[in-house]
Design a protein around this motif. Sequence first.
Motif: not given
Length: 455
Positions: A274-300
């Motif tokens: 589980r630890v190894y898998t999560l360390n890999i899949v984090m990079f898959a949702f990294l883009f969504s995290i960044a887009i979500g945070q950037g969108t939050q600032i813009l929408i604010g």
Amino acid sequence: MSKKQTAANMTLFAITWPIFIEILLHMLMGNADTLMLSQYDDDSVAAVGVSNQIMSVIIVMFGFVATGTTILIAQNLGAKRFENAGIIAVVSIVANIIMGLVLSAVLFFFGESILIMMNLPVELMDTALIYLRIVGGFAFVQALIMTLSAVVKSHGFTRDAMYVTLGMNVLNVFGNFVFIFGAFGAPELGATGVAISTAFSRTLGTIVLFITLYWRVKGDLPWSKTFRSFPKKELADLFRIGIPTAGEHLSYNASQMVITYYIASMGTVALTTRVYTLNIVMFAFLFSIAIGQGTQILIGHMIGEKRFDEAYKRALRSLATGIGVSVFVASIFTIFSDQLFGIFTSNQEIIQMGGVLLILTIILEPGRAFNLIIINALRAAGDVRFPVYVGILSMWGVAVTVSYFAGIWLGLGLIGIWIAMILDEWLRGLLMLGRWRSGKWRSMSFIQTEERKSS
């Protein structure tokens, strides 16, 4: 300088790519710890993974202030209320310092009891406890990093936070090399060395962020004026956003701790996989995290300027981008799963099971993108309670319940756990999208609430 930073002169790409790099570097810091420890001992990886699960819950407590800070500063800057934005920044910094010191003490003195509650295997206890006491004892430093970074990024200076994170990353990797393997005559400390390196690099990063804050928004931070009288209104606003947000994050992390408890009962191999898998899949949702945070600032900012139609379209465009990119990355990881897991371990059981989990991740990631992007949009608009109610029901009613049923009772193991995660993320994500489309958030901004009260 900060007063010119408004949504009018920001694009999603301009504000998001530094956030992407910053989060990537944070993830690389965690992955560097795991990768370098994996060359030392698999058991140390599992011990540190469980300790970091506990740290993630603590970080949520700091994050609720940081989230409130980001939203309130963005809305006030959009509405040209610069003094209010400065007062909120000062109050949030002081609040997180106090909270950080309290939680650091809890982790240091009660770490062993917490690890026992996590059902940690006996052979991992000593390593996990030392790591938790060192990193947890410096938890107040992480609280400061999150708050200072939130203030800087809310003013549009996302690149500054990125540069600081880069410096912390380089220092952390060097410290790992020295203390894990005993380079340059240093003692060979293993997981303890990782903890020391992490704590030191974060402390230095905090100092640099303070300097950055002074340089960028010095004139907008009324330190003395803020505390001439107790800042009751500003704290109340932070809590109005932060407490529901923390409730959602705490519910998620608490549910993940219960799921980790289930996985721990499956043995050290399952826990390590589980630890190894999560360390890999984090990079898959990294883009969504960044887009979500950037969108939050813009929408604010847009909400502060009362540009509601633009805010509505911005969130939907961000969502489409996040889904597409995260699914593409997850698919690439699945194709090269053997090579990716081979970086961490030679254990074929871990590599084979991890490959199956990555296939399931292709289905998981679109649902996660809905949550990471749309929930941030709802919060930025002031709609903070709905995600909490839905989140708590789904996390515990679906994720935890199905994890036990499929993973333990049906004997599907980690596959059952991943199925539960897929169901949880998709259910919450679709409900969040429905909420955004309903438009109920248009009348919920904190600026509008204040205007209604004063009229």
